[in-house]
Design an enzyme around this catalytic site. Structure first.
Site, PDB file in Angstrom:
ATOM      1  N   PRO A   2       0.825  -1.147   0.165  1.00 23.94           N
ATOM      2  CA  PRO A   2       0.240  -0.012   0.102  1.00 23.94           C
ATOM      3  C   PRO A   2       0.969   1.376  -0.165  1.00 23.94           C
ATOM      4  O   PRO A   2       1.895   1.059   0.592  1.00 23.94           O
ATOM      5  CB  PRO A   2      -0.734  -0.126   1.203  1.00 23.94           C
ATOM      6  CG  PRO A   2      -0.503  -1.581   1.871  1.00 23.94           C
ATOM      7  CD  PRO A   2       0.649  -2.123   1.219  1.00 23.94           C
ATOM      8  N   GLU A   3       0.522   2.181  -0.882  1.00 26.99           N
ATOM      9  CA  GLU A   3       1.163   3.470  -0.794  1.00 26.99           C
ATOM     10  C   GLU A   3       0.131   4.578  -0.207  1.00 26.99           C
ATOM     11  O   GLU A   3      -0.854   4.311   0.262  1.00 26.99           O
ATOM     12  CB  GLU A   3       1.695   3.829  -2.256  1.00 26.99           C
ATOM     13  CG  GLU A   3       2.609   2.659  -2.964  1.00 26.99           C
ATOM     14  CD  GLU A   3       3.616   3.418  -3.824  1.00 26.99           C
ATOM     15  OE1 GLU A   3       4.403   4.358  -3.508  1.00 26.99           O
ATOM     16  OE2 GLU A   3       4.116   2.691  -4.925  1.00 26.99           O
ATOM     17  N   LYS A  61       2.692   6.721   5.839  1.00 26.68           N
ATOM     18  CA  LYS A  61       1.973   5.704   5.785  1.00 26.68           C
ATOM     19  C   LYS A  61       1.309   5.009   7.109  1.00 26.68           C
ATOM     20  O   LYS A  61       1.129   3.905   7.315  1.00 26.68           O
ATOM     21  CB  LYS A  61       2.808   4.797   4.898  1.00 26.68           C
ATOM     22  CG  LYS A  61       2.930   5.014   3.624  1.00 26.68           C
ATOM     23  CD  LYS A  61       3.143   3.915   2.807  1.00 26.68           C
ATOM     24  CE  LYS A  61       4.662   3.984   1.979  1.00 26.68           C
ATOM     25  NZ  LYS A  61       4.585   2.689   1.220  1.00 26.68           N
ATOM     26  N   HIS A  95      -5.902 -14.775   6.961  1.00 24.35           N
ATOM     27  CA  HIS A  95      -4.728 -14.115   7.612  1.00 24.35           C
ATOM     28  C   HIS A  95      -5.063 -13.234   8.742  1.00 24.35           C
ATOM     29  O   HIS A  95      -4.567 -12.178   8.899  1.00 24.35           O
ATOM     30  CB  HIS A  95      -3.818 -13.351   6.924  1.00 24.35           C
ATOM     31  CG  HIS A  95      -3.432 -14.402   5.522  1.00 24.35           C
ATOM     32  ND1 HIS A  95      -2.584 -15.507   6.028  1.00 24.35           N
ATOM     33  CD2 HIS A  95      -3.637 -14.525   4.239  1.00 24.35           C
ATOM     34  CE1 HIS A  95      -2.354 -16.233   4.813  1.00 24.35           C
ATOM     35  NE2 HIS A  95      -2.965 -15.508   3.851  1.00 24.35           N
ATOM     36  N   ARG A 117       2.161 -11.355   5.349  1.00 25.09           N
ATOM     37  CA  ARG A 117       3.438 -11.440   5.597  1.00 25.09           C
ATOM     38  C   ARG A 117       3.834 -10.769   7.081  1.00 25.09           C
ATOM     39  O   ARG A 117       4.990 -11.193   7.336  1.00 25.09           O
ATOM     40  CB  ARG A 117       4.150 -10.512   4.645  1.00 25.09           C
ATOM     41  CG  ARG A 117       3.629 -11.210   3.124  1.00 25.09           C
ATOM     42  CD  ARG A 117       4.167 -10.737   2.055  1.00 25.09           C
ATOM     43  NE  ARG A 117       5.912 -10.776   1.908  1.00 25.09           N
ATOM     44  CZ  ARG A 117       6.479 -10.132   1.080  1.00 25.09           C
ATOM     45  NH1 ARG A 117       5.922  -9.430   0.046  1.00 25.09           N
ATOM     46  NH2 ARG A 117       7.873 -10.433   1.335  1.00 25.09           N
ATOM     47  N   ARG A 159      21.891  18.109  -0.976  1.00 21.70           N
ATOM     48  CA  ARG A 159      22.660  16.668  -1.126  1.00 21.70           C
ATOM     49  C   ARG A 159      22.812  16.174  -2.350  1.00 21.70           C
ATOM     50  O   ARG A 159      22.351  16.381  -3.507  1.00 21.70           O
ATOM     51  CB  ARG A 159      21.388  15.727  -0.422  1.00 21.70           C
ATOM     52  CG  ARG A 159      21.141  16.022   0.855  1.00 21.70           C
ATOM     53  CD  ARG A 159      19.903  15.311   1.336  1.00 21.70           C
ATOM     54  NE  ARG A 159      19.440  15.657   2.675  1.00 21.70           N
ATOM     55  CZ  ARG A 159      18.775  14.962   3.415  1.00 21.70           C
ATOM     56  NH1 ARG A 159      18.492  13.920   3.307  1.00 21.70           N
ATOM     57  NH2 ARG A 159      18.348  15.184   4.681  1.00 21.70           N
ATOM     58  N   ARG A 269      14.230  -3.138  -5.349  1.00 22.36           N
ATOM     59  CA  ARG A 269      13.026  -2.805  -6.207  1.00 22.36           C
ATOM     60  C   ARG A 269      13.369  -2.547  -7.545  1.00 22.36           C
ATOM     61  O   ARG A 269      14.502  -2.962  -7.974  1.00 22.36           O
ATOM     62  CB  ARG A 269      12.057  -1.760  -5.759  1.00 22.36           C
ATOM     63  CG  ARG A 269      11.410  -2.492  -4.382  1.00 22.36           C
ATOM     64  CD  ARG A 269      10.604  -1.415  -3.450  1.00 22.36           C
ATOM     65  NE  ARG A 269      11.402  -0.483  -3.023  1.00 22.36           N
ATOM     66  CZ  ARG A 269      10.943   0.388  -1.919  1.00 22.36           C
ATOM     67  NH1 ARG A 269       9.667   0.855  -2.165  1.00 22.36           N
ATOM     68  NH2 ARG A 269      11.674   1.302  -1.387  1.00 22.36           N
TER      69      ARG A 269
END
Ligand code: ZN
Length: 295
Positions: A2-3, A61, A95, A117, A159, A269
């Site tokens: 989920p974002e 999040k 779950h 998970r 940066r 990723r």
């Protein structure tokens, strides 16, 4: 995973369905999702029972439900977590990890934490109603009205690390996940490896604006659903994938110039980009080469 838009959809769903309810009982079916609570599963349940839910809030999040005693129920969905509001009698999900029985809301219901998970979890944050101290270090997200855009731009430009890495740094800006970062970079025609200190202020503002736009579009459509495990508070999948221009499109033509999109590995990723619209930045010279040698 989920974002931020999905998490915001869940927050809004919780605000509608559970605020005002009182927690009648708590059942922890697996200890792992409450591992961050120092009280342990029994203490976690005891700290919640009898408390009234006063709101549904979010930082990046993380979600939290302020309680009537100044504490908060703090949650993170991790990779595969769901917070579902279900009728009390409905059968348990495969779950199901934590079951919280509510009374006194519009209709009696159960708040269920379902997570295959178990990277996500729940805990009771002492004194966390206003802002849980556990997440106070997390930056605001671009959709937050109090997000300080000028400060963000200034930090990025000090940066040398790549702009995509900075977009994903929760201490700088929260909630921009991998998918939305790739979409925003494609829209802004920027390569993710471009060093922050080699961007103009205008480019960083433009990128942030694109990130905000793609997140707002996702919100309007109920969130992205790449992960079949993700469903919103009522169990419905969001549908945003049809609107994606970069993420997951390896080998497909760029929607602007037709060049096949590329995928490269990025922090365990993937990054998806157009090699023409988003050219790889030239390597920075680490030290000036002495003239005699260069000649
Ligand atoms: Zn292109």
């Amino acid at each position: 995973m989920p974002e931020l838009p999905e998490v915001e959809v869940v927050r809004a769903g919780l605000a509608r369905r559970v605020v005002g309810a009182t927690i009648a009982s708590v059942e922890v079916l697996h200890p792992r999702p409450v591992r961050r609570d120092p009280r342990g599963p029994t203490g976690f349940a005891a700290a919640l029972t009898g408390r009234r839910l006063e709101g549904a809030r979010r930082r990046g999040k993380y979600l939290w439900l302020p309680l009537d005693n100044g504490d908060a129920l703090l949650g993170h969905l991790g990779m595969s977590g769901q917070l579902l509001v279900r009728p009390p009698g409905s059968g348990p999900e495969r779950h199901l990890r934590v079951r919280i029985a509510l009374e006194g809301a519009a209709d009696d219901a159960e708040l269920r934490f379902v997570d295959q998970r178990m990277f996500g979890g729940l805990s009771v944050s002492a004194g966390g109603a206003e802002l849980p101290p556990e997440i106070a270090h997390i930056a605001r997200d671009p959709l937050d009205p109090e997000f300080d855009e000028d400060a963000f731009v200034a930090k990025v430009r000090r940066r040398s690390s790549g702009i995509k890495r900075q977009l994903l740094d929760q201490n700088l800006v929260s909630g921009v996940g991998n998918i939305y970062a790739d979409e925003a970079l494609w829209r802004a025609r920027l390569h993710g490896e471009r060093p922050g200190d080699r961007m103009t202020a205008r480019q960083v503002h433009e990128l942030l604006g694109q990130a905000r736009e793609v997140m707002n579009e996702a919100l309007g459509q109920g969130g992205t659903s790449f992960d079949a495990l993700y469903v919103n508070v009522n169990g419905e999948s969001g549908y945003f994938d049809r609107a994606l221009h970069a993420y997951g499109r390896e080998g497909e033509p760029c929607e602007r110039c037709g060049t096949p999109m590329r995928r490269v590995a990025f922090m365990n990723r993937s990054s998806f980009f157009c090699p023409v619209c988003q050219p790889v930045p030239r390597r920075r010279r680490t030290s000036p080469v002495p003239r005699s040698v260069a000649d």
